[in-house]
Design an enzyme around this catalytic site. Sequence first.
Site, PDB file in Angstrom:
ATOM      1  N   LYS A   1       0.845  -1.193   0.000  1.00  0.00           N
ATOM      2  CA  LYS A   1       0.000   0.000   0.000  1.00  0.00           C
ATOM      3  C   LYS A   1       0.880   1.243   0.000  1.00  0.00           C
ATOM      4  CE  LYS A   1      -3.892   1.926   2.671  1.00  0.00           C
ATOM      5  NZ  LYS A   1      -4.881   1.611   3.720  1.00  0.00           N
TER       6      LYS A   1
ATOM      7  N   ARG B   1     -14.242  -6.793  -0.913  1.00  0.00           N
ATOM      8  CA  ARG B   1     -15.039  -5.866  -0.115  1.00  0.00           C
ATOM      9  C   ARG B   1     -16.494  -5.922  -0.561  1.00  0.00           C
ATOM     10  NH1 ARG B   1     -10.790  -1.743   0.670  1.00  0.00           N
ATOM     11  NH2 ARG B   1      -8.897  -2.710  -0.071  1.00  0.00           N
TER      12      ARG B   1
ATOM     13  N   ASP C   1     -16.724   0.217   0.550  1.00  0.00           N
ATOM     14  CA  ASP C   1     -15.443  -0.271   0.035  1.00  0.00           C
ATOM     15  C   ASP C   1     -14.469  -0.572   1.165  1.00  0.00           C
ATOM     16  OD1 ASP C   1     -15.767   2.664   0.080  1.00  0.00           O
ATOM     17  OD2 ASP C   1     -13.617   2.699  -0.297  1.00  0.00           O
ATOM     18  N   ASN C   2     -14.836  -0.223   2.384  1.00  0.00           N
ATOM     19  CA  ASN C   2     -13.966  -0.514   3.524  1.00  0.00           C
ATOM     20  C   ASN C   2     -14.557  -1.605   4.405  1.00  0.00           C
ATOM     21  OD1 ASN C   2     -12.152   1.425   2.677  1.00  0.00           O
ATOM     22  ND2 ASN C   2     -13.035   3.032   3.966  1.00  0.00           N
TER      23      ASN C   2
HETATM   24  P1  AMP Z   1      -9.523   4.967   1.545  1.00  0.00           P
HETATM   25  O1  AMP Z   1      -9.929   6.259   2.153  1.00  0.00           O
HETATM   26  O2  AMP Z   1      -8.101   4.591   1.863  1.00  0.00           O
HETATM   27  O3  AMP Z   1     -10.458   3.845   1.836  1.00  0.00           O
HETATM   28  O4  AMP Z   1      -9.528   5.207  -0.024  1.00  0.00           O
HETATM   29  C1  AMP Z   1     -10.669   5.492  -0.780  1.00  0.00           C
HETATM   30  C2  AMP Z   1     -10.315   5.441  -2.244  1.00  0.00           C
HETATM   31  O5  AMP Z   1      -9.389   6.476  -2.572  1.00  0.00           O
HETATM   32  C3  AMP Z   1      -9.668   4.145  -2.686  1.00  0.00           C
HETATM   33  O6  AMP Z   1     -10.115   3.861  -3.981  1.00  0.00           O
HETATM   34  C4  AMP Z   1      -8.196   4.481  -2.655  1.00  0.00           C
HETATM   35  O7  AMP Z   1      -7.446   3.639  -3.495  1.00  0.00           O
HETATM   36  C5  AMP Z   1      -8.211   5.915  -3.142  1.00  0.00           C
HETATM   37  N1  AMP Z   1      -7.036   6.669  -2.679  1.00  0.00           N
HETATM   38  C6  AMP Z   1      -6.755   7.037  -1.416  1.00  0.00           C
HETATM   39  N2  AMP Z   1      -5.584   7.727  -1.366  1.00  0.00           N
HETATM   40  C7  AMP Z   1      -5.100   7.790  -2.616  1.00  0.00           C
HETATM   41  C8  AMP Z   1      -3.935   8.366  -3.213  1.00  0.00           C
HETATM   42  N3  AMP Z   1      -3.016   9.000  -2.502  1.00  0.00           N
HETATM   43  N4  AMP Z   1      -3.793   8.235  -4.555  1.00  0.00           N
HETATM   44  C9  AMP Z   1      -4.705   7.584  -5.281  1.00  0.00           C
HETATM   45  N5  AMP Z   1      -5.826   7.027  -4.782  1.00  0.00           N
HETATM   46  C10 AMP Z   1      -6.031   7.122  -3.475  1.00  0.00           C
HETATM   47 MG    MG Z   2     -10.422   2.007   1.532  1.00  0.00          MG
END
Ligand code: AMP
Ligand code: MG
Length: 495
Positions: free
Chosen positions: A114, A184, A255-256
Amino acid sequence: MTSPLPELLFEHTFAEQLEDLCLFCRPARVPAPRLVLFNSGLARYLGMDPETLAGAPGAELFSGNVLPGGVKPVAQAYAGHQFGYFNPRLGDGRAVLIGEFRDPEGQLWDIQLKGTGPTPFSRGGDGKAALGPMLREYLMGEAMTALGIASTRGLAVVVTGEQVIREEPLPGAILTRIAASHIRVGTFQYARANNDREQLRKLADYSIMRHYPELLSLQGGTRYLSFLQAVAERQARLIARWMGVGFIHGVMNTDNMSIAGETIDYGPCAFMDVYNEQTVFSSIDHLGRYAYGAQPGIGQWNLVRLAESLVPLVDSVPGHAAELLTGCLNAFPGQYREAWREVLGCKIGLAAPGPQDSELLEELLKILADSQEDYTQFFRRLSLWLRGTDPLSQGLPSLGTHWQSWLGRWRSRVTAVEGTPETVSAAMDAVNPLYVPRNHQVEIALAAASRAGDFQPFHRLLDVVTHPFSPRPEWAPYVEPMPADFGPYRTFCGT
Ligand code: AMP
Ligand code: MG
């Protein structure tokens, strides 16, 4: 690329069986990878050799700079409801699945990196991660595991030697994450939105094969109804366990939520201090959608999204399918209530709480809410009181006779059914942690590591929260709630 680690054999069952649900994606090269955390206990548990992984070869592997021959890294596709709004295409925007690893028992584990740079799902993001949030995810996963709560876990954290630009430049890092799988609720929503029944069926059968193999003998729609029920059961138990330790996930988007029932995607998560159902720490959760007390309801809301995605697999007449799936989901509140009664019952020394204990438990929560007591400390003090070594009743003067009456009834109930005060106290102390990752301690540890390169506070905190039940005099400060001058406490999304 040749690998310094030829003994690590990865499988690619997801990429091979569900090729429409992922895209090939190589991790971006990073300039100067350095291993700052390595989980040798987890490596050993998985059947990997910690010795060969802990040094420079580990830094190359866990940064994605060098992957073993034949490895096929992919970014997984998924959709998701974020704060209630549907996004048909999220996917791994900053992670790649490098493959699955089979442990000595034959169980498959996803190995995901990640923070490895842009993927086809990055949507304009840089695909990178900062050190602080990756350390937070590692720490939380280990703390949850030590508490006996199902969780994805960190195998390693590598600093990349480059800076990532957020509100300010921060050290970049990559977390190696181990999960039962990364499937998920949002993965199902993605397949459903593609309107391809065959793809959806393959995803469901693959998920069942990995997580609920006992359902493979069922045929037709029954298999997928039972699948929904099994996922719901695991979620009910998982969320009840969260509630038992005061854990607030913070961003329970679909998605989480893992199909395997593990806690996943530690972003703006935190532990509640004073008991209050409305507690929210996340800076982006303005309406309290993911507040502590909202979690069971949100769990159900997410499961409804899973149920909607399963409609084509359950019956060719959508109305019939919806009826059957709704029937399944109607069981969730009861499943959750039971799981919660068990968790809370255990916290007060009742090994097998029944419906007759509901009143005692509900009253306790009301008293707790009025008391402004620290949630974690409260249950340890309750056990001390039972042993006669803590005048807890005097520590809660405002509660008066109501509280006295509750204590009296509780003592009669537990000592009548469960044993002597000593045995009950011991059972309580085995489930009620003394040490949880308190928000201010987490911030202090992450700031030292991230801003000054000093990992000592982080290692100390990791040691404390991975031994949550046994008191040690030198750990006294970790029992204390957040000092009043520390707040107001806010957590931010792990980007
Ligand atoms: P999360 O908040 O980690 O559950 O992410 C939500 C979505 O945003 C997911 O599709 C992640 O892959 C995407 N995402 C989060 N941070 C980044 C980043 N720095 N660059 C690209 N995609 C991101
Ligand atoms: Mg996520």
